[in-house]
Design an enzyme around this catalytic site. Structure first.
Site, short mmCIF file in Angstrom:
data_model
loop_
_atom_site.label_atom_id
_atom_site.label_comp_id
_atom_site.label_asym_id
_atom_site.label_seq_id
_atom_site.Cartn_x
_atom_site.Cartn_y
_atom_site.Cartn_z
N TYR A 159 0.93 -1.29 -0.21
CA TYR A 159 -0.01 0.17 -0.08
C TYR A 159 0.92 1.35 -0.02
O TYR A 159 0.67 2.34 -0.86
CB TYR A 159 -0.86 -0.01 1.20
CG TYR A 159 -1.91 1.24 1.24
CD1 TYR A 159 -2.83 1.53 0.60
CD2 TYR A 159 -1.68 2.05 2.63
CE1 TYR A 159 -3.69 2.57 0.48
CE2 TYR A 159 -2.52 3.24 2.37
CZ TYR A 159 -3.62 3.28 1.62
OH TYR A 159 -4.27 4.31 1.85
N ARG A 297 3.56 6.54 14.61
CA ARG A 297 3.54 7.51 13.63
C ARG A 297 2.85 8.78 14.03
O ARG A 297 1.54 8.42 14.67
CB ARG A 297 2.63 6.65 12.61
CG ARG A 297 2.54 7.60 11.30
CD ARG A 297 1.94 7.15 10.21
NE ARG A 297 2.61 5.83 9.60
CZ ARG A 297 2.17 4.74 9.06
NH1 ARG A 297 0.94 4.31 8.90
NH2 ARG A 297 2.87 3.75 8.67
#
Length: 384
Positions: A159, A297
Site C-alpha cells: 500500500y 506514527r
C-alpha cells in the site's frame, strides 16, 4: 485560494466511500451544481448517495478501465478531480492484500492520463502517511514525521509503495505536462459514514465496535491487536475535507503535505477513550500475533501551519464521541442490544484462503443516512 465557480465540474473518484461521500456532501453544501460521484461499488453499497450529484456506480464506475476514466471526464474540461478511489482498508487488510493495494496504481495512472487529455483545473491525489520511511517509525515515542521523511524510500510494503509511486507519477505529470497536481498525505481519517466491521475498518471504528459489542452483550472484554503501546494520530473527517479543499485550491503550493492531527495517542489510550464514551470498563486481551503496523506514527504539521495557517484541530475525544454514536446506531440496527453474538472477522486469520479473504459487507442502514442523502430509493435520482 481560487474563487468558487459553482458551475465548475467536480469529479470525486471513490465517491461511494467514506471520505469521498463526505467530500461530495461538502461540495453540494458549497453550492456546486455539477458534482459527479464515481465508485465501482453498486449504489446500494455506497456509504452516502447524494441526490443532487450525478452518481456513477457499478461497472461504469470502475476506474480500473481506461474507457471509464475517459468517459467520466468527457466534456468536463476545467474540472476539479479528486482521486480518492483505491482498494484499501485497515492494517489487517493492507498487510494481507498487498497486490490488490498495488493495483490501485492503475486507477491513478489512467485518471492522470484522462485528466491530461481533457485539460483539468486541478487534480488532487489522496496519498497516505504509509509512504514514510519505516526506520523512522520503530519507536512508540516517535518523532513526528515531516514531509522530507518519505526519503530515502522505505514505505509500508504494498500500500505505501503504491502511494509513493503515484505521488511521483503525479509530480512528473505536473512537471512534464503542466497538469495542476496536488497531493496530501492522510494520517488515519475517522468519523461517521465509514467502514466499521468486515475487516477493512481502521482502528477508531474497530475499537468503537468492539467496545459497544462488549457493552451490549455483557461480555466485558476486548481483544487488542499487538500490546496496545503502538502510537498514532487520528484525524476527524471534517478536518480532512477542509484540508483537501485548501490544498487543492492553492495556486502556489504543489508539494506533498501532511494532512493529519498531531494529537498522538497509544492504542491503549484510544480504547480508554471509547470505554469512557460507552461508560464501561473492559478486560483487555492482547493478540500479539495480529497485524499492528509500525510502532509509532505522528504528523509533523509545521508545513501546513506555515503554508495555510491551519492544522486539523478536532480533539480525538470529541470526534470519537460522534463516531461512536453513529456506529452504535448501525450496530443496533443490525444486531440489536444483546440479541445476537457478533463474530469478529480478522483478515490475518484467513491468509491463504482461496476466496482471497474478502470480508462480509457492512450493512447500509437507511436510517443512518443523511437526510438529503442515501437510501436505495433516493439512489435512483440522477444516476447513470
Amino acid at each position: 485560494m481560487s474563487r468558487i465557480d459553482r458551475n465548475q465540474p467536480i469529479i470525486v473518484c471513490g465517491g461511494g466511500g467514506f471520505i469521498g461521500g463526505h467530500l461530495v456532501s461538502e461540495m453540494l453544501k458549497r453550492g456546486h451544481t455539477h458534482v459527479v460521484s464515481v465508485d465501482k461499488k453498486p449504489l446500494d453499497e455506497w456509504y452516502q448517495v447524494h441526490r443532487a450529484a450525478t452518481n456513477i456506480g457499478g461497472a461504469r464506475g470502475d476506474l480500473m478501465s481506461m474507457d471509464n476514466c475517459r468517459r467520466v471526464l468527457k466534456g468536463r474540461a476545467g474540472a476539479k478531480v479528486y482521486q480518492l478511489a483505491a482498494d484499501m482498508g485497515g492494517m489487517g487488510f493492507i498487510e494481507t492484500h498487498k497486490a490488490e493495494c498495488m493495483l490501485s496504481v492503475m486507477i491513478n495512472t489512467q485518471m492522470l492520463v484522462a485528466a491530461k487529455e481533457v485539460g483539468v483545473d486541478r487534480f488532487f491525489y489522496a496519498s497516505s502517511a504509509c509512504v514514510y520511511n519505516a526506520d523512522k517509525q520503530r519507536d512508540a515515542n516517535v518523532t513526528a514525521l515531516k514531509e522530507a521523511d518519505a526519503y530515502p524510500a522505505m514505505p509500508e510494503d504494498g500500500y505505501g509503495w503504491e502511494k509513493l509511486f503515484s505521488e511521483r507519477m503525479g509530480r512528473h505529470f505536473r512537471e512534464d505536462f503542466a497538469l495542476p497536481f496536488r497531493v496530501a498525505r492522510f494520517h488515519n481519517v475517522y468519523g461517521p459514514f465509514g467502514t466499521w466491521e468486515g475487516g477493512r475498518e481502521k482502528a477508531p471504528a474497530a475499537i468503537c465496535r468492539k467496545v459497544m459489542n462488549a457493552k451490549h452483550t455483557g461480555k466485558l472484554e476486548i481483544e487488542i491487536w499487538g500490546d496496545g503501546s503502538q502510537t498514532r494520530s487520528f484525524m476527524y473527517i471534517t478536518d480532512c475535507v477542509k484540508g483537501i479543499q485548501m490544498i487543492t485550491d492553492s495556486k502556489t503550493f504543489f508539494e506533498p503535505i501532511n494532512l493529519g492531527s498531531s494529537e498522538l495517542v497509544s492504542i491503549n489510550q484510544l480504547v480508554s477513550i471509547a470505554e469512557n464514551i460507552a461508560g464501561v470498563k473492559l478486560q483487555r486481551k492482547y493478540k500479539l500475533d495480529a497485524p499492528k503496523g509500525v510502532a509509532g506514527r505522528n504528523s509533523d504539521n509545521t508545513m501546513i501551519q506555515e503554508v495555510f495557517g491551519w492544522e486539523p484541530d478536532t480533539k480525538l475525544r470529541d470526534g470519537m464521541a460522534k463516531t461512536y454514536e453513529w456506529i452504535e446506531g448501525e450496530y443496533l440496527a443490525k444486531y440489536g442490544s444483546g440479541k445476537k453474538s457478533f463474530v469478529e472477522f480478522n483478515y490475518h486469520d484467513c491468509k491463504g484462503d482461496g476466496a482471497s479473504g474478502t470480508a462480509k459487507k457492512s450493512p447500509r442502514a437507511k436510517a443512518s443516512a443523511p437526510k438529503k442523502a442515501s437510501g436505495k430509493k433516493k439512489a435512483k435520482a440522477k444516476t447513470r
